[in-house]
Design an enzyme around this catalytic site. Structure first.
Site, short mmCIF file in Angstrom:
data_model
loop_
_atom_site.label_atom_id
_atom_site.label_comp_id
_atom_site.label_asym_id
_atom_site.label_seq_id
_atom_site.Cartn_x
_atom_site.Cartn_y
_atom_site.Cartn_z
N GLU A 23 2.12 2.11 -3.50
CA GLU A 23 0.79 2.45 -4.29
C GLU A 23 0.85 4.14 -4.22
O GLU A 23 0.80 4.67 -5.19
CB GLU A 23 -0.55 1.90 -3.64
CG GLU A 23 -1.48 2.74 -4.29
CD GLU A 23 -2.83 2.71 -3.65
OE1 GLU A 23 -3.50 3.71 -3.56
OE2 GLU A 23 -3.20 1.70 -2.88
N HIS A 33 0.75 -1.37 0.15
CA HIS A 33 -0.11 0.03 -0.04
C HIS A 33 0.83 1.11 -0.17
O HIS A 33 0.54 2.12 -0.75
CB HIS A 33 -1.01 -0.03 1.29
CG HIS A 33 -1.78 1.05 1.51
ND1 HIS A 33 -1.50 2.18 2.67
CD2 HIS A 33 -2.76 1.68 0.71
CE1 HIS A 33 -2.45 3.03 2.42
NE2 HIS A 33 -3.15 2.84 1.21
N GLU A 57 -3.72 8.03 7.71
CA GLU A 57 -4.85 7.47 6.95
C GLU A 57 -5.16 6.31 7.67
O GLU A 57 -6.32 5.95 8.00
CB GLU A 57 -4.16 7.00 5.54
CG GLU A 57 -5.33 6.30 4.84
CD GLU A 57 -5.02 5.65 3.53
OE1 GLU A 57 -5.71 4.76 2.96
OE2 GLU A 57 -3.65 6.13 3.11
#
Length: 479
Positions: A105, A102, A182
């Site tokens: 990404e 992630h 996040e």
């Protein structure tokens, strides 16, 4: 496959990208809250030739460097969706470095030798397009939807960042803080997400599906530039990807552009097979309870370890799709009628089968109690429904209705090219073929009552389950 059509990656996705087909199936069922029982269905089998085929004109080819390309023509409007998939997801993160898939990404948007950070995104926006990316347990994907004449442009930029990403500490370290924030916002501040995370960890005792896609906070905090570069160099190579292009294109047009852009890239790594740890045979049912002062409405969830479309025996996954549909799809399902309509124990109840994983799937059930009904009474009512199906199976009428709903979902799924790109990409990145995806409705139609009874008996075994209870914390904060 019904999971592809209804949820695709949404249930296991960390990024803001989400799909929108859940409403499709509801179009074929009564409105939520409707309490009128359905009339008995006429049991009939549709002729095989009349069954809908998903994207019948889709085709695939492979470039010399190993990049596989899937083309899904849709000529209704002069737009295209370009979606680049990589065979690496959170379940491939090295031990102790959860969240690196992630993390990378995010870093893929930070610029290359040829294009500074933000230029690709600005160009897509300038031509009126949209873009995003997401990481799942098994894949990472990047997509853009643009006018047809901009396809070559996005291919050029995406191919450039497949080989030319530039990562420095000045770029990498601040983004790590973004991801930690996040996680705080989406998981740590959401009791439901925390419970789901704990249930996954309990369900998967050995397999990395038990580790959150976004990663554990203490491990995210230790990720480095070297970790990101190693991930990029190993997995972001043409022979580890699948490009899906859906829209107003032909296979010939896409092949020409792909060869001019991606075709120039060398194979720079051989990622090797994805050999992951396997789950031991489950020996005991498990239970997870989360009490949190932020919870205002208690809820109950249960998940069973199940095979996926890739790991299941022939016909099992299709039968599990039918089983989940009968138990908990819509207001006419077994759970809704029993818990909501007849007993008044719950304000909502349902079921799902998520079969898109490379190694395992999940068969899940959920219910929200009505008023002050205790969760143990709700869970006992669900178990009564499941026990009845284990013992007696489903009816011919229920089987016919479930097949009718899945045929409708197959038709509706083709109404959006981005959705088609997700459906084919999420299936094929884990090893299904083009024909597997196209012929899903035919395999669903072949499911028999005996098939459903067999998977119910085999997989609705309490030893394969984890139950989760979400409750408000007492006023004194004690558990």
């Amino acid at each position: 496959m019904a999971y592809f059509l209804q949820n695709v990656l949404a249930a296991r996705m960390c990024g803001p990208a989400a799909l929108f087909l859940a409403a499709v199936v509801s179009m074929t069922a009564p409105a939520y809250g409707e309490q009128k029982a359905p009339a008995p269905a006429k049991v009939e089998r549709v002729e095989t030739g009349a069954l809908p085929k998903i994207a019948p004109d889709a085709s695939t080819f492979t470039l010399d460097n190993g990049l596989r390309v899937v083309v899904i023509p849709d000529h209704r409007a002069p737009i295209v969706t370009h979606m680049m998939w990589y065979k690496v997801g959170a379940a491939d993160d090295p031990h102790g470095k959860s969240g690196i898939a992630h993390y990378l990404e995010h870093l893929m948007f930070k610029g290359t030798k040829n294009h500074p950070a933000g230029e690709f995104s600005a160009k897509v926006s300038e031509v009126g397009g949209v873009e995003n990316a997401f990481t799942s347990a098994d894949a990472t994907a990047y997509y853009q939807t643009v006018a047809k004449d901009q396809l070559g442009m996005v291919m050029g930029y995406e191919a450039d960042r497949m080989q030319g990403l530039q990562l420095t500490d000045a770029v990498v370290l601040p983004e790590r803080d973004v991801i930690l924030e996040e996680r705080r916002m989406r998981t740590d501040n959401n009791p439901g997400s925390l419970l789901s995370e704990a249930m996954d960890a309990a369900l998967f005792q050995n397999h990395p599906y038990g580790v959150p896609i976004i990663g554990w906070a203490h491990e995210i905090a230790q990720l480095t530039r070297e970790d990101a570069v190693a991930q990029y160099e190993r997995f972001y190579t043409p022979n580890n990807g699948i490009l899906v292009v859906a829209g107003d294109v032909t296979a010939e047009e896409v092949k020409k552009l792909a060869e001019e852009t991606y075709g120039k890239l060398p194979r720079r790594a051989e990622p090797g097979p994805r050999n992951r740890p396997k789950e031991p045979d489950p020996l005991t049912e498990r239970s997870v309870v989360l009490r949190d002062q932020r919870v205002s409405q208690p809820s109950w969830t249960q998940i069973y370890l199940a095979p996926s479309y890739i790991s299941a025996q022939p016909g099992e996954a299709e039968a599990l799709d039918i089983l989940a549909d009968v138990i908990g799809s819509g207001a006419t399902s077994r759970l809704y009628r029993s818990l909501v309509v007849e007993q008044g124990l719950a304000s909502g109840a349902g079921a799902y089968f998520s079969g898109d994983g490379l190694d395992y799937g999940r068969l899940g059930f959920y219910a929200t109690p009505r008023g002050d009904v205790p969760l143990d009474k709700v869970s006992a009512a669900v178990e009564t429904v499941l026990a009845d199906i284990r013992e007696k199976g489903i009816t011919a009428e229920e089987l016919a209705l479930a097949k009718k709903r899945t045929r409708a979902a197959t038709i509706y799924s083709q109404d959006n090219q981005a959705m088609l790109a997700r459906i084919f990409g999420s299936a094929m990145i884990n090893g299904q073929s083009l024909e597997d995806v196209q012929d899903w409705a035919r395999r669903i139609d072949a499911v028999t009552l005996a098939d459903v009874s067999k998977v119910a008996e085999k997989y609705l075994d309490k030893r394969r389950s984890v139950s989760g209870s979400l409750l408000p914390a007492p006023a004194d904060g004690r558990s």
